[in-house]
Structure formats: structure tokens, C-alpha cells
Write an enzyme that holds these catalytic residues in place. Structure first.
Site, PDB file in Angstrom:
ATOM      1  N   ASP A   6      49.782  59.658  10.309  1.00 37.98           N
ATOM      2  CA  ASP A   6      50.223  58.459  10.373  1.00 37.98           C
ATOM      3  C   ASP A   6      50.951  57.942  11.594  1.00 37.98           C
ATOM      4  O   ASP A   6      51.561  58.654  12.411  1.00 37.98           O
ATOM      5  CB  ASP A   6      51.166  58.015   9.384  1.00 37.98           C
ATOM      6  CG  ASP A   6      51.343  56.309   9.089  1.00 37.98           C
ATOM      7  OD1 ASP A   6      50.425  55.890   8.354  1.00 37.98           O
ATOM      8  OD2 ASP A   6      52.197  55.739   9.615  1.00 37.98           O
ATOM      9  N   ILE A   7      50.590  56.776  12.303  1.00 36.22           N
ATOM     10  CA  ILE A   7      51.001  56.466  13.667  1.00 36.22           C
ATOM     11  C   ILE A   7      52.428  55.431  13.222  1.00 36.22           C
ATOM     12  O   ILE A   7      52.492  54.846  12.259  1.00 36.22           O
ATOM     13  CB  ILE A   7      50.082  55.452  14.161  1.00 36.22           C
ATOM     14  CG1 ILE A   7      48.551  56.236  14.683  1.00 36.22           C
ATOM     15  CG2 ILE A   7      50.629  55.064  15.627  1.00 36.22           C
ATOM     16  CD1 ILE A   7      47.608  55.218  15.127  1.00 36.22           C
ATOM     17  N   GLU A  18      46.169  53.013   9.782  1.00 31.86           N
ATOM     18  CA  GLU A  18      46.600  53.792  10.758  1.00 31.86           C
ATOM     19  C   GLU A  18      46.803  55.548  10.324  1.00 31.86           C
ATOM     20  O   GLU A  18      47.375  56.102  10.870  1.00 31.86           O
ATOM     21  CB  GLU A  18      47.829  53.380  11.371  1.00 31.86           C
ATOM     22  CG  GLU A  18      48.897  53.537  10.613  1.00 31.86           C
ATOM     23  CD  GLU A  18      49.278  52.224   9.736  1.00 31.86           C
ATOM     24  OE1 GLU A  18      50.420  52.038   9.247  1.00 31.86           O
ATOM     25  OE2 GLU A  18      48.216  51.712   9.275  1.00 31.86           O
TER      26      GLU A  18
END
Length: 615
Positions: free
Chosen positions: A454-455, A497
């Protein structure tokens, strides 16, 4: 001399008459062959739809057009439209159905018109345009009752009742559906009888009359020989049987039947049946107290419903494109008709000039006629051979074109349009094959790692630099993941994301190296948005599969993904720009998987869950 010329002319005319009779007989033979080919293709489609039949249907259409057999041409257009409609190509299917209808109407073939209207009504029902579907069904009913011959009207009326009843089912009018479907008695039409019986059974189940539905499913109306040949009908039969068993309280039977049907749907386009079967399995497991399995199938049901909603939205967009294409086609036809009228006028004038020339040069024409006949016959033979060669080339080219379009259609349904990575739909279609036990060794495949990435602070990037900047970051992260993974690894755009990486044949230590390499590459990559450098990091959680919880208890891959997600959440909460990887369970846990997810961090701190972190 003049008598000799007239004698020669008479001989040529007799020869021309003999050749004309031979040509008529040849055309009749070709039409008979095309009719047999049409019957063969129609019978093949009654059992199941196959994309490999498309080249044969196109050859039939082209030869029918060349021969001038407009009825065969219209029927071939209808067959191609039905095949494309079955595989979701609604845009081209609508165009093909309209072309078939435009050819059939001037021929005064009410039976063919009814078949086309029923096919178009089925297409409109797939697009959830029920009002247009009802209008098409009304047109079909008018033709059946007013214009179709009595010997053909019986079967067509059965087809009409099937689709009218199906429309009532889609609209929720179950009592009306039963009234319509009960009027159809077609003992001699095996396939149609089975379809009507299944539709009636589904209507009974929709109002809770499972006893009547079970009686119908066990009657002679549902032909087992038909179910063996037709996969879609077989899946519908098992779906209906599982629903009846669930309503009757036979939950174990409902589970067994639904699982068999669900296995038959893998690798097919039966998303509606898949979602209904998953919902049945969730309900049956819940009734038996197996809430863990019930929760699992409810999640799959939710994912299938999302895929169905996306498919319906895409189908409606394609239908709008098809309407635009039809309007443009009608405009082009209008222009062509004007051009044809001008050409026809020019031809008439040219013919008048030729007639005047013939009156002035009658003797010269007699000799010229002989030459024209000989040259014309030679040209016809040459043109016929050239046409056959061209036709073979067209068949080969269009077969290759169809294969390429099929690849593109599959790629579009399995690919995320922004990043170019595979999407969730692709993941769910291949994961069962990835983790399937090896039959030769009677054991599970080697350990694989499920990794969620996950960003960090991605919402801040969107809010600060705009969604276009966020798209650039997502595309760059996707490129980094492609570079940092192996060819055998699966890289999936999981949503938003978040990315999923499945790494087969990998140990825990190798996974640590892999995720650390990804984390460093993202941290060090010079992201530039709107000519401004920005810092982007990511958090990662991963877990191995298979994961044992005791000697005989193995967690499912869905549960392993949940554990990887817990690791991701822990990495984001504790540190960010970090990873947390589950290695194993130190001892069998008495708690459920739900409690394991909730107490993930405390179980790691107490040593009951062995994990590694980067911080």
C-alpha cells in the site's frame, strides 16, 4: 454466306441455352449444400455456443451473398449475432441482428422475423432494457398468431413463452411468469421443454414453493441427455436444485450441489450463476453454524456482484455505441441509394445507345456475339477460380483476425486500464489453479507468499498535486513491481493504491529479501510530478501459503491474504515505509481466524505468531 452465318448463330444460341441450364443446376446444388451447412451450424449452436464456429458462419454468409440466397444470408447473420451475444459482444450483435431483420422483412419470411425478434428481445433483457424487450416480444407474438404457418407456430410459441416468462422473472412478476410458462406444453421439443421446466421451477422457488420446484426438477420434462450436452443448462439445473434443497432445509445437499455447479463455472462467462451459487453456499453454511465458511462465500459473492455490475455498465456503453453505428450505417445506405439511382439512369442511357448501335450494325453484331460468348465463358471460368482463391484467403485472414480479437477481449477483461497490470478478475480466475494440489505427488504445491503493498499517504498526493499526479505514481509503482519481481510472480492491481503480489516457490527468507528490495526501490525512486520531486514510500505485509494451524487445519488463501493485510496495517500504524511478514504459527491457536486477525499484534509480541519486521 448469309445462311451460314445464321446457322452458326443458331448453334451458338443453343449452346448458350445448354450452358444456362447447367449454370442453374449448379446454383441449385450450391444452395442445397449451403442449406445443409446452415442446418449443421444451427444444431451445433443448440447444444452449446463455440467461438470456433464463427469462421464457418462467415463463409456461409459470404457464399450466400454471392449466390443471391438472401434467406440463407439473413439466417447466417442471425447465427453470428447469437454467438457474439452469448460472449458479451453486444455492440456487433445488435448490428448483425438489425442487418438480418432488414434482409428478412422484404422476403416475407415471418418465421425468420420471429426468430430475430426473440434474439433481439433476449439481448435487450441482458442489457436490462425491459420496455424495449417487451415491445420486441409483442411484435414476435403478433407474427406468430397472425402470419406464421400452424405447423411452425407451435415451437415458436414455446420459444416466445420461454422469453416472456424470463422477462417476468427479471421484473419480479413471478405469478405472471408461472401463468405464462404453464401454458407451454412441448413434449416433442426436448431442449425447449427442459428450458421451460427449469424456468417454471425457478419461478416456484422465487415465491417459496420448493416442493413444486423439486417435483419439476425430478420429472421427465428435464431431459438428462440435454443437460450432458449443454454446459450452461447443466449449471442452471444444479443452481435450481441447490436453491430447492436450501429452501427445503437440506443444507448439506445444497452445499454439495452448489459446489459441483461452481466448479463447472470456472473458466466460463457465467458470472450471474457464480454469484448466485456463492450466495447459496453462504446461506447453507450459515444455517449449519459454519460462519467462517459463510463469511468466505459472502465475500466471494460481493466480489462477483461487483464484477457483474461492472460488466452491465460496460454492456450499456457498448449498446449506445451500437445505436450510433446503426444510425451512421443508415445514413451511408441513404447516400448509396442515391448513387445507385444515378448509376441506374446512366445505365439506361447507355443501353439506349447500345440498342441504336445494334440496329445500325446488325451483321457486325452477329460475329461479335460469337466472340463475346467465348470470351465471356472464359472470363467466367477465370473469375470463378479467382473468387475461390480469394475466398480461401479471406477465411484464413478472418480466422486470424477473430483469434486476435478474442485475445484482446480477454486481455481487456483481465487487465487494469491505468497500470497495465492484471486485475482482481484475472486473479480470481487463476488462483485456484495456482494452489491446486499436485495429483502426481498427492501433496500441496511448494510454499508461496501472498504480499500486499500500500502506498503511504497516497490521499495526500492526490489532494496536494491532483488525481493526475496520483495516476502517475500508481503507474510508476506498477513499473517498479514489474522490475523487482520474477516472471513466475503474479502482480495484481488489488484496488485503489493497493497491490497484491503472489510469489510461488519462495521461502520466508527469500520473501524478506524481495519485499525489502521493493521497499528500497520505491523509497529511492525519484518521483517527479508537475516538475516537482516528491517522496513516496510504501508499507508491505505478507504471509505464506499453505499456513498450518495445527496438525490437520490449513488456513485458506483468502485467510492468508487477510493475515497479510493485518501485517500491512501493522506496518502502516507502527512505522510506515516498512514491512511485516508472518512466518508461521508457533503452536495451534484455540482462537478463531477472526480473533487471530483482531489480536495479530499481541500474538506476535507473545511469541504465538512468528513474524519478521523491517523496523
Amino acid at each position: 454466306m448469309i445462311r451460314s452465318v445464321y446457322f452458326l448463330l443458331g448453334y451458338c444460341l443453343l449452346s448458350f441455352g445448354s450452358w444456362a441450364n447447367t449454370s442453374i443446376e449448379s446454383n441449385s446444388s450450391q444452395r442445397e449444400d449451403l442449406s445443409k451447412m446452415l442446418m449443421h451450424l444451427t444444431d451445433s449452436l443448440k447444444e452449446d455456443y463455440d467461438l470456433n464456429l464463427l469462421p464457418q458462419v462467415r463463409v456461409l454468409r459470404e457464399q450466400s451473398k454471392q449466390l443471391g440466397a438472401k434467406d440463407l444470408q439473413a439466417r447466417s447473420l442471425l447465427l453470428e449475432g447469437l454467438i457474439r451475444q452469448h460472449f458479451g459482444d453486444y455492440k456487433h450483435s445488435l448490428v448483425l441482428h438489425n442487418d438480418a431483420l432488414n434482409i428478412a422483412k422484404p422476403l416475407n419470411l415471418p418465421t425468420l422475423e420471429v426468430q430475430i425478434y426473440l434474439a433481439m428481445a433476449q439481448l435487450e433483457m441482458d442489457l436490462e432494457r425491459f420496455r424495449y424487450a417487451q415491445q420486441l416480444l409483442d411484435q414476435a407474438y403478433f407474427l406468430i398468431t397472425k402470419q406464421v404457418a400452424a405447423d411452425k407456430a407451435h415451437a415458436l410459441m414455446g420459444e416466445y413463452m420461454l422469453w416472456q416468462g424470463s422477462l417476468y422473472l427479471l421484473k419480479g412478476s413471478y405469478r405472471q411468469a408461472l401463468v405464462t410458462l404453464n401454458d407451454a406444453t412441448l413434449a416433442e421439443y426436448t431442449l425447449l421443454t427442459s428450458k421451460l421446466a427449469l424456468a417454471r421451477a425457478w419461478a416456484h422457488l422465487s415465491i417459496g414453493e420448493y416442493q413444486k420446484a423439486s417435483k419439476l426438477l425430478g420429472s421427465d420434462l428435464v431431459k438428462q441427455s440435454v443437460l450432458k450436452r449443454n454446459l450452461h443448462l447443466r449449471v442452471r439445473y444444479k443452481l435450481t436444485s441447490a436453491t430447492a434443497a436450501l429452501q427445503a432445509g437440506n443444507f448439506a445437499t445444497a452445499i454439495d450441489t452448489a459446489k459441483q455447479a461452481l466448479n463447472d463455472t470456472f473458466g466460463t462467462r457465467f458470472l450471474t450463476e457464480q454469484s448466485l451459487l456463492q450466495n447459496i453456499l453462504a446461506g447453507a453454511h450459515a444455517q449449519l453454524g459454519d460462519f467462517e465458511q459463510a463469511h468466505l462465500y459472502l465475500k466471494r459473492f460481493a466480489l462477483s456482484q461487483q464484477a457483474l455490475n461492472l460488466q452491465k455498465r460496460n454492456n450499456k456503453l457498448l449498446q449506445l455505441e451500437a445505436q450510433y453505428s446503426l444510425a451512421a450505417q443508415k445514413q451511408q445506405l441513404s447516400v448509396l441509394e442515391k448513387d445507385n439511382a444515378l448509376q441506374a439512369q446512366q445505365l439506361i442511357q447507355h443501353q439506349q445507345q447500345i440498342d441504336n448501335a445494334h440496329l445500325a450494325q446488325q451483321r457486325g453484331v452477329l460475329g461479335l456475339l460469337l466472340i463475346v460468348l467465348v470470351v465471356g465463358f472464359g472470363y467466367w471460368r477465370w473469375h470463378n477460380k479467382r473468387y475461390l482463391i480469394t475466398l480461401k484467403q479471406q477465411v484464413a485472414e478472418r480466422t486470424e483476425e477473430l483469434a486476435e480479437r478474442n485475445k484482446r477481449l480477454q486481455a481487456l477483461s483481465f487487465t487494469d486500464s491505468l497500470t497495465g497490470l492484471n486485475n482482481r478478475h484475472y486473479f480470481f480466475s487463476v488462483i485456484d489453479a495456482q494452489i491446486k494440489p499436485d495429483a502426481s505427488t498427492n501433496s500441496e504445491k511448494q510454499e508461496m507468499i501472498f504480499c500486499l503493498l500500500d502506498i503511504d499517504h497516497f490521499k495526500k498526493v492526490n489532494d496536494t498535486y491532483g488525481h493526475a499526479a496520483g495516476d502517475i505514481v500508481l503507474q510508476t509503482i506498477a513499473d517498479i513491481l514489474k522490475q523487482c519481481t520474477r516472471e513466475s510472480d503474479l502482480v495484481i492491481r488489488w484496488g485503489g493504491e493497493e497491490f497484491l503480489i503472489v510469489m510461488p516457490n519462495m521461502t520466508h527468507n527469500e520473501a524478506i529479501e524481495a519485499v525489502e528490495r521493493v521497499r528500497r526501490q520505491v523509497e529511492c525512486f525519484p518521483f517527479v510530478v508537475n516538475e516537482q520531486p516528491i517522496q513516496v514510500t510504501c508499507s508491505i505485509g505478507f504471509a505464506p501459503y499453505p499456513l498450518m494451524n495445527g496438525a490437520k487445519s490449513t488456513l485458506s488463501w483468502e485467510q492468508v491474504i487477510e493475515l497479510a493485510d493485518n501485517g500491512l496495517y501493522m506496518a502502516k500504524k507502527e512505522h510506515r515505509n516498512a514491512w511485516v511478514g508472518l512466518q508461521s504459527l508457533n503452536q495451534p491457536l484455540n482462537s478463531s481466524i477472526k480473533q487471530l486477525n483482531e489480536d495479530y499484534r499481541s500474538l506476535i509480541n507473545s511469541g504465538q505468531v512468528i513474524a519478521s519486521t523491517s523496523y
